[in-house]
Motif scaffolding. Structure first.
Motif, mmCIF file in Angstrom:
data_model
loop_
_atom_site.group_PDB
_atom_site.id
_atom_site.type_symbol
_atom_site.label_atom_id
_atom_site.label_comp_id
_atom_site.label_asym_id
_atom_site.label_seq_id
_atom_site.Cartn_x
_atom_site.Cartn_y
_atom_site.Cartn_z
ATOM 1 N N VAL A 1 1.125 -5.562 4.098
ATOM 2 C CA VAL A 1 1.028 -6.213 2.790
ATOM 3 C C VAL A 1 -0.388 -6.723 2.553
ATOM 4 N N GLU A 2 -1.016 -7.278 3.620
ATOM 5 C CA GLU A 2 -2.384 -7.757 3.495
ATOM 6 C C GLU A 2 -3.356 -6.593 3.287
ATOM 7 N N VAL A 3 -3.093 -5.474 3.934
ATOM 8 C CA VAL A 3 -3.961 -4.309 3.763
ATOM 9 C C VAL A 3 -3.846 -3.796 2.329
ATOM 10 N N ASP A 4 -2.627 -3.769 1.793
ATOM 11 C CA ASP A 4 -2.459 -3.334 0.408
ATOM 12 C C ASP A 4 -3.166 -4.285 -0.555
ATOM 13 N N TRP A 5 -3.071 -5.587 -0.267
ATOM 14 C CA TRP A 5 -3.778 -6.562 -1.108
ATOM 15 C C TRP A 5 -5.293 -6.348 -1.039
ATOM 16 N N ALA A 6 -5.791 -6.096 0.179
ATOM 17 C CA ALA A 6 -7.230 -5.878 0.341
ATOM 18 C C ALA A 6 -7.686 -4.621 -0.390
ATOM 19 N N LEU A 7 -6.883 -3.560 -0.371
ATOM 20 C CA LEU A 7 -7.240 -2.352 -1.100
ATOM 21 C C LEU A 7 -7.283 -2.620 -2.608
ATOM 22 N N GLY A 8 -6.307 -3.354 -3.124
ATOM 23 C CA GLY A 8 -6.335 -3.696 -4.531
ATOM 24 C C GLY A 8 -7.513 -4.578 -4.885
ATOM 25 N N HIS A 9 -7.856 -5.529 -3.988
ATOM 26 C CA HIS A 9 -9.006 -6.395 -4.206
ATOM 27 C C HIS A 9 -10.301 -5.572 -4.229
ATOM 28 N N ALA A 10 -10.408 -4.611 -3.305
ATOM 29 C CA ALA A 10 -11.598 -3.763 -3.266
ATOM 30 C C ALA A 10 -11.690 -2.896 -4.513
ATOM 31 N N ALA A 11 -10.545 -2.411 -5.008
ATOM 32 C CA ALA A 11 -10.562 -1.586 -6.216
ATOM 33 C C ALA A 11 -10.992 -2.391 -7.428
ATOM 34 N N VAL A 12 -10.517 -3.630 -7.542
ATOM 35 C CA VAL A 12 -10.858 -4.467 -8.701
ATOM 36 C C VAL A 12 -12.346 -4.779 -8.722
ATOM 37 N N HIS A 13 -12.929 -5.046 -7.548
ATOM 38 C CA HIS A 13 -14.330 -5.455 -7.470
ATOM 39 C C HIS A 13 -15.276 -4.288 -7.155
ATOM 40 N N GLY A 14 -14.742 -3.075 -7.081
ATOM 41 C CA GLY A 14 -15.597 -1.912 -6.874
ATOM 42 C C GLY A 14 -16.253 -1.857 -5.517
ATOM 43 N N ARG A 15 -15.593 -2.298 -4.484
ATOM 44 C CA ARG A 15 -16.160 -2.278 -3.130
ATOM 45 C C ARG A 15 -15.549 -1.104 -2.364
ATOM 46 N N PHE A 16 -16.293 -0.013 -2.286
ATOM 47 C CA PHE A 16 -15.797 1.209 -1.660
ATOM 48 C C PHE A 16 -16.694 1.661 -0.513
ATOM 49 N N ALA A 17 -17.533 0.763 0.039
ATOM 50 C CA ALA A 17 -18.418 1.137 1.148
ATOM 51 C C ALA A 17 -17.610 1.256 2.439
ATOM 52 N N GLU A 18 -18.341 1.600 3.537
ATOM 53 C CA GLU A 18 -17.664 1.887 4.795
ATOM 54 C C GLU A 18 -16.911 0.677 5.339
ATOM 55 N N ALA A 19 -17.573 -0.470 5.450
ATOM 56 C CA ALA A 19 -16.971 -1.640 6.102
ATOM 57 C C ALA A 19 -16.413 -2.644 5.105
ATOM 58 N N ASP A 20 -16.309 -2.293 3.833
ATOM 59 C CA ASP A 20 -15.854 -3.274 2.834
ATOM 60 C C ASP A 20 -14.412 -3.683 3.065
ATOM 61 N N LEU A 21 -13.542 -2.732 3.376
ATOM 62 C CA LEU A 21 -12.136 -3.061 3.546
ATOM 63 C C LEU A 21 -11.926 -3.980 4.736
ATOM 64 N N SER A 22 -12.542 -3.668 5.893
ATOM 65 C CA SER A 22 -12.390 -4.540 7.068
ATOM 66 C C SER A 22 -13.011 -5.901 6.830
ATOM 67 N N SER A 23 -14.115 -5.971 6.078
ATOM 68 C CA SER A 23 -14.732 -7.255 5.767
ATOM 69 C C SER A 23 -13.813 -8.121 4.905
ATOM 70 N N ILE A 24 -13.184 -7.515 3.924
ATOM 71 C CA ILE A 24 -12.253 -8.273 3.065
ATOM 72 C C ILE A 24 -11.070 -8.766 3.876
ATOM 73 N N LEU A 25 -10.574 -7.903 4.793
ATOM 74 C CA LEU A 25 -9.438 -8.316 5.624
ATOM 75 C C LEU A 25 -9.821 -9.450 6.565
ATOM 76 N N ASP A 26 -10.996 -9.356 7.183
ATOM 77 C CA ASP A 26 -11.428 -10.422 8.100
ATOM 78 C C ASP A 26 -11.583 -11.746 7.354
#
Length: 508
Positions: A433-458
């Motif tokens: 659920v947290e990973v899905d939230w992080a993906l949605g957060h990255a999509a809203v803010h346009g963060r599609f770089a390599e480490a963006d998803l793990s950074s948002i999760l951390d």
């Protein structure tokens, strides 16, 4: 009286009964006179000479004059009696007046297949428009047909009659109704003049239409009672706890359910269900014409094979998509701002109104979304559809994953499949659920770089201190504290520090 019959003596009977012999004589004479002695002796009253005038007033008012008004008039004529005497006299004169004018109803014994009555009732309000309940009643079987109408115009009435005949399975010999303009256009010397269009309709169905005497509802009491019962059950009221209808189709379904209920239970008079009696009466009904009477429904239009739109007087109007390739009838109703375009389709069950629109202007068609089936996805409404197991597993994470896929593709993100695989790996380490939230957060803010998803999760996983129960407590700014980093570390800039292993001071 028993003592007198035993002794035959007034005095002896009085002694046995414990009363005066005069009392015994009174009861003996009363029995012999058959109760005539109980009537009070007629005495002259002050109002006797004014009774002819009271009778005149009752005649003039058709038995409706009030006693207090009559008393005022009598006082003006010199009457000196009390108002109580006047009220008694007026009541007696009214009773005598009504005694000779009571309408005596003779029971009507109907023949099978002979009479059908129909009338209208005020229906419920649907979509801000008041509807009409068409109620038909077959006299012998007591079978009822209730059809909701949007109006009482001639095409609507003809369509309702055709549907009623087809539900009954035949046409009776006579039809009885009120003197509506759709039936009677005028009265000459008390004789109703029929509407020519109704005459053509009746000739088509081989039926004779009769109308009751004006302002005489008792002549068609069967439908009057049916209308009352239908309104009590179908119109939303406090007594039936029925809510408002969301659509006209819902009202039609309610009318069908009501007819099934009243036609399948035993009738109060016949003690038999009307549907069972209709099966016997149907043998005495005339066949219904295969082709309905369509003259009053308007002009014909052919619905195209792939577009449920018809053209009428330079305007386009939508019809249900189930009528593709079929013929419909189009007409106008009303004038000015209330003008509407009505579309009717004739099917196996008779004429049915399928669409009603406001007047359209050239180039601006009138479209009802309910007339069209679900449309295929367009370029602006494309949704991800997995083509393999990896894509399906990624999209199963939730709406955040779907949004990330759409936004990342629109942004031209490189190595998307690798990043989707990394997201699935993170879903095994973190809560999906947290990973899905992080993906949605990255999509809203346009963060599609390599480490963006793990950074948002951390950041999301480690933010805030933990409560004793193990839950995260988010840090919030207040009047006394701020989330901004402090500047205390800047105070060491330029200060001397001791180097390790030497006494030499350096400038930090």
């Amino acid at each position: 009286m028993d003592a007198y019959d035993l002794t035959g003596s007034l005095r002896d009977a009085g002694e046995l009964a414990g009363c005066s012999h005069h009392t015994v004589k009174h009861y003996v004479e009363r029995r012999a006179a058959g109760g005539a002695l109980d009537r009070a002796a007629a005495r002259p009253q002050l109002i006797d000479e004014y009774l002819p005038k009271v009778e005149e007033w009752v005649e003039r008012s058709h038995g409706k004059v009030r006693a207090d008004i009559a008393h005022e008039k009598l006082v003006a004529l010199g009457y000196t009696g009390s108002e109580r005497t006047t009220r008694r006299a007026v009541a007696q004169v009214k009773a005598a007046y009504r005694a000779g004018r009571v309408r005596v109803h003779r029971p009507w014994v109907a023949e099978p297949g002979m009479w059908l009555q129909y009338d209208y009732g005020d229906g419920p309000v649907v979509d801000g428009v008041k509807t009409v309940l068409f109620v038909a009643w077959l006299a012998w079987s007591r079978f009822r047909v209730v059809i909701p109408l949007r109006d009482k115009t001639m095409p609507s009435v003809f369509a309702a009659l055709d549907q009623a005949f087809r539900r009954l399975g035949g046409v009776p010999t006579y039809v009885l109704t009120d003197n509506e303009k759709t039936v009677t256009v005028a009265h000459i010397a008390g004789i109703p003049v029929r509407n020519p269009q109704l005459v053509a309709f009746a000739r088509h169905y081989s039926v004779t239409v009769h109308t009751c005497v004006p302002a005489d509802p008792a002549s068609k009491g069967g439908t009057e009672s049916s209308v009352k019962i239908s309104k009590a059950d179908l119109v939303p009221k406090d007594t039936n706890l029925r809510g408002a209808y969301a659509s006209f189709a819902e009202l039609e379904a309610a009318c069908v359910a009501f007819c099934e209920k009243v036609n399948t239970r035993p009738h109060r008079v016949t003690k038999r269900p009307p549907v069972a009696m209709l099966a016997e009466e149907r043998a005495r009904l005339h066949p219904v014409p295969t082709t309905p009477h369509t003259v009053a429904f308007g002009v014909t239009r052919q619905v195209p094979a792939n577009t449920p739109m018809v053209t009428f007087e330079s305007g386009q109007y939508s019809v249900p998509h189930t009528l593709l390739g079929q013929t419909v009838w189009v007409r106008t109703q009303g004038v000015g701002a209330d003008e509407q375009v009505v579309v009717v389709h004739v099917g196996e069950d008779g004429p049915v109104e399928v669409a009603r629109h406001r007047r359209a202007t050239p180039g601006t068609p009138k479209i009802d979304d309910a007339h069209f089936p679900p449309q295929p996805e367009g370029p602006l409404e494309r949704r991800p559809r997995p083509k393999n197991a990896a894509e399906a597993e990624f999209l199963d994470l939730g709406e955040g994953a779907r949004l990330w896929l759409v936004e990342a593709a629109a942004a031209g993100t490189p190595r998307m499949r690798v990043k989707m695989t990394e997201a699935l790996a993170l879903a095994k380490l973190f809560d999906p659920v947290e990973v899905d939230w992080a993906l949605g957060h990255a999509a809203v803010h346009g963060r599609f770089a390599e480490a963006d998803l793990s950074s948002i999760l951390d950041h999301h996983h480690g933010r805030g201190s933990r409560r004793p129960g193990g839950e995260h407590r988010a840090l919030r700014a207040s009047e006394d504290s701020s989330l901004t980093q402090g500047t205390s570390a800047w105070a060491r800039l330029g200060a001397p520090v001791q180097a390790s292993g030497t006494d030499e001071q350096v400038i930090a």
